[in-house]
Design a protein around this motif. Structure first.
Motif, PDB file in Angstrom:
ATOM      1  N   ASN A  99     -13.055  -0.370   1.048  1.00 26.81           N
ATOM      2  CA  ASN A  99     -13.674   0.530   2.011  1.00 26.81           C
ATOM      3  C   ASN A  99     -14.462   1.610   1.268  1.00 26.81           C
ATOM      4  OD1 ASN A  99     -11.877   2.410   1.115  1.00 26.81           O
ATOM      5  ND2 ASN A  99     -10.578   2.364   2.936  1.00 26.81           N
ATOM      6  N   ILE A 100     -14.944   2.569   2.018  1.00 30.38           N
ATOM      7  CA  ILE A 100     -15.858   3.559   1.465  1.00 30.38           C
ATOM      8  C   ILE A 100     -15.202   4.426   0.385  1.00 30.38           C
ATOM      9  CG2 ILE A 100     -15.454   5.395   3.177  1.00 30.38           C
ATOM     10  CD1 ILE A 100     -18.648   5.262   3.435  1.00 30.38           C
ATOM     11  N   GLN A 101     -13.875   4.599   0.508  1.00 30.11           N
ATOM     12  CA  GLN A 101     -13.166   5.381  -0.525  1.00 30.11           C
ATOM     13  C   GLN A 101     -12.823   4.524  -1.736  1.00 30.11           C
ATOM     14  OE1 GLN A 101     -11.662   5.687   2.769  1.00 30.11           O
ATOM     15  NE2 GLN A 101     -12.750   7.577   3.184  1.00 30.11           N
ATOM     16  N   GLY A 102     -13.270   3.296  -1.721  1.00 29.02           N
ATOM     17  CA  GLY A 102     -12.978   2.417  -2.849  1.00 29.02           C
ATOM     18  C   GLY A 102     -11.570   1.843  -2.794  1.00 29.02           C
ATOM     19  N   GLU A 103     -10.862   2.090  -1.619  1.00 25.00           N
ATOM     20  CA  GLU A 103      -9.518   1.523  -1.519  1.00 25.00           C
ATOM     21  C   GLU A 103      -9.629   0.096  -0.998  1.00 25.00           C
ATOM     22  OE1 GLU A 103      -8.423   4.216   1.429  1.00 25.00           O
ATOM     23  OE2 GLU A 103      -7.568   5.698   0.062  1.00 25.00           O
ATOM     24  N   GLU A 104      -8.709  -0.707  -1.415  1.00 31.72           N
ATOM     25  CA  GLU A 104      -8.743  -2.084  -0.939  1.00 31.72           C
ATOM     26  C   GLU A 104      -8.348  -2.113   0.536  1.00 31.72           C
ATOM     27  OE1 GLU A 104      -6.085  -5.886  -1.609  1.00 31.72           O
ATOM     28  OE2 GLU A 104      -7.116  -5.301  -3.458  1.00 31.72           O
ATOM     29  N   GLN A 105      -9.155  -2.818   1.338  1.00 30.78           N
ATOM     30  CA  GLN A 105      -8.812  -2.911   2.763  1.00 30.78           C
ATOM     31  C   GLN A 105      -7.829  -4.026   2.993  1.00 30.78           C
ATOM     32  OE1 GLN A 105     -11.781  -2.936   5.720  1.00 30.78           O
ATOM     33  NE2 GLN A 105     -13.171  -1.741   4.482  1.00 30.78           N
ATOM     34  N   LYS A 106      -6.989  -3.803   3.960  1.00 28.53           N
ATOM     35  CA  LYS A 106      -6.005  -4.843   4.251  1.00 28.53           C
ATOM     36  C   LYS A 106      -6.251  -5.407   5.625  1.00 28.53           C
ATOM     37  CE  LYS A 106      -2.438  -3.305   1.251  1.00 28.53           C
ATOM     38  NZ  LYS A 106      -2.059  -1.923   1.002  1.00 28.53           N
ATOM     39  N   LYS A 107      -6.147  -6.706   5.740  1.00 27.68           N
ATOM     40  CA  LYS A 107      -6.241  -7.297   7.066  1.00 27.68           C
ATOM     41  C   LYS A 107      -4.989  -6.879   7.833  1.00 27.68           C
ATOM     42  CE  LYS A 107      -7.926 -11.505   8.146  1.00 27.68           C
ATOM     43  NZ  LYS A 107      -8.093 -12.947   8.006  1.00 27.68           N
ATOM     44  N   LEU A 108      -5.131  -6.822   9.160  1.00 27.20           N
ATOM     45  CA  LEU A 108      -4.004  -6.338   9.965  1.00 27.20           C
ATOM     46  C   LEU A 108      -2.721  -7.131   9.761  1.00 27.20           C
ATOM     47  CD1 LEU A 108      -5.309  -5.398  13.514  1.00 27.20           C
ATOM     48  CD2 LEU A 108      -4.074  -3.969  11.904  1.00 27.20           C
ATOM     49  N   ASP A 109      -2.868  -8.459   9.563  1.00 27.27           N
ATOM     50  CA  ASP A 109      -1.621  -9.228   9.405  1.00 27.27           C
ATOM     51  C   ASP A 109      -0.952  -8.942   8.067  1.00 27.27           C
ATOM     52  OD1 ASP A 109      -3.770 -10.517   8.303  1.00 27.27           O
ATOM     53  OD2 ASP A 109      -3.447 -12.426   9.331  1.00 27.27           O
ATOM     54  N   VAL A 110      -1.774  -8.702   7.041  1.00 29.28           N
ATOM     55  CA  VAL A 110      -1.212  -8.371   5.717  1.00 29.28           C
ATOM     56  C   VAL A 110      -0.525  -7.004   5.802  1.00 29.28           C
ATOM     57  CG1 VAL A 110      -1.780  -7.969   3.288  1.00 29.28           C
ATOM     58  CG2 VAL A 110      -3.058  -9.691   4.590  1.00 29.28           C
TER      59      VAL A 110
END
Ligand code: FDP
Length: 363
Positions: free
Chosen positions: A89-100
């Motif tokens: 995402n914009i903060q450089g954090e890894e995005q997680k899918k909702l199920d994960v």
């Protein structure tokens, strides 16, 4: 605390007015005597003087997981939680899918309760054996976010869970969870839909609680749910019809073209098990995921889909059948095993059982 007599006359009048009213006439602001899920489970616990309160603690952690997932589902579009796991995402954090994300939330909530032993999640290939310092007597099998193909279009999805209690006198093994569904001590689901509804059975009766977002509490809204004995709805993925076996095909044909003068049944299929089962529980009818030529074991997973839902349906007065036996009698041999299932109103499932029995006699 200020005494009644010390109150201003207008406040005293207001309280007396509320006291004299019937329950459904009391304005929301004065409804403080609500049956929250915690109060409900504590009441249940008090019926068993030997109880150590472990189950109540475990359940409060499950409830917390459900609230967390509910809030993530609600803001998924805004927070751009929907997306591919691994994207940033914009903060450089890894995005997680909702199920994960939901899986992580439930595992953390369950382990931190200090009351669990073995966990089986739809998302993880292997069972999780809780480390000895955090271990308790309960094994929880769960699907953290069922109906995941519906996530991106905002259709109701849910968490399903089943709970076994085992003796804590041995090292945890897979046998702790490879037990028939009838051995479960509790089961439930939380549906993330137009409202967030948690349906639970701790062995006697089935009760539904709705999350009041302003209070952050699940309130008892559907006490003692009983599934209607007959139903006017059938629910199945008819796209698989060409591969069905004869009893399934005959039952669906009878739903559409009844020969006994009764009206045709309505077809409702959301394709999200929690939502389809929830409707079946409240309105009656059948929900089916049968075997077909391509998938002789159907699609749904025994431990965390078929068992918890069959448990709830039976406790509400309905039946659940695999095409061969009572669903809760199945003894799973693998944690992600699948089974066909027909569940719903008592009389409807009787009819399906009779069709399978007749087919068996032909062979
Ligand atoms: P999903 O694939 O979207 O995760 O077992 C999962 C499940 O959904 C159930 O919730 C649902 O009842 C079923 O599969 C739907 O399967 P079909 O798409 O084959 O009808």
């Amino acid at each position: 605390m200020i005494s009644f007599d010390a109150l201003k006359t207008s406040d005293r009048r207001q309280i007396l007015k509320v006291k004299d009213k019937k329950d459904d006439e009391i304005p929301d602001a004065h409804r403080t005597d609500l049956m929250t899920i915690t109060r409900f489970v504590l009441n249940e616990q008090s019926k068993y003087p030997e109880s150590r309160g472990d189950f109540t603690i475990l359940l409060s952690h499950i409830v917390l997981g459900c609230k967390f997932v509910c809030s993530s589902v609600n803001k998924a579009g805004l927070a751009k939680l929907i997306g591919l796991a691994g994207e940033t995402n914009i903060q450089g954090e890894e995005q997680k899918k909702l199920d994960v994300l939901s899986n992580e939330v439930f595992i953390k909530a369950l382990v931190s309760s200090g009351r669990t032993r073995v966990l089986v999640s739809e998302e993880d290939e292997d069972a999780i054996f809780v480390e000895s310092s955090k271990r308790g007597r309960y094994c929880v099998v769960f699907d953290p976010l069922d109906g995941s193909s519906n996530i991106d279009c905002g259709v109701s999805i849910g968490t399903i869970f089943g709970i076994y209690m085992v003796k804590d006198d041995h090292e945890p093994t897979l046998d702790d969870v490879l037990q028939p569904g009838k051995q479960m001590v509790a089961a439930g689901y939380c549906m993330y839909g137009s409202s967030c509804t948690l349906v639970l059975s701790t062995g006697t009766g089935v009760n539904g609680f709705t999350l009041d977002p302003s209070l952050g509490e699940f309130i008892l809204t559907h006490p003692d749910i009983k599934i209607p004995k007959k139903g006017k709805i059938y629910s199945v993925n008819e796209g698989n019809a060409k591969n069905w076996d004869a009893p399934t095909a005959t039952y669906v044909e009878k739903c559409k073209f009844p020969k006994d003068g009764s009206s045709s049944k309505s077809l409702r299929y959301i394709g999200s098990m929690v939502a389809d089962v929830h409707r079946t529980l409240l309105y009656g009818g059948t929900f089916m995921y049968p075997a077909d030529k391509k998938n002789p074991n159907g699609k749904l997973r025994v431990l965390y889909e078929v068992f918890p839902m069959s448990f709830l349906i039976e406790k509400a007065g309905g039946q659940a059948f695999t095409g061969k036996q009572r669903a809760l009698d199945l003894v799973p041999t693998k944690i992600h095993e699948r089974s066909p299932v027909f569940l719903g109103s008592y009389d409807e499932i009787e009819e399906i059982k009779a069709l399978y029995a007749a087919e068996g006699q032909k062979k």
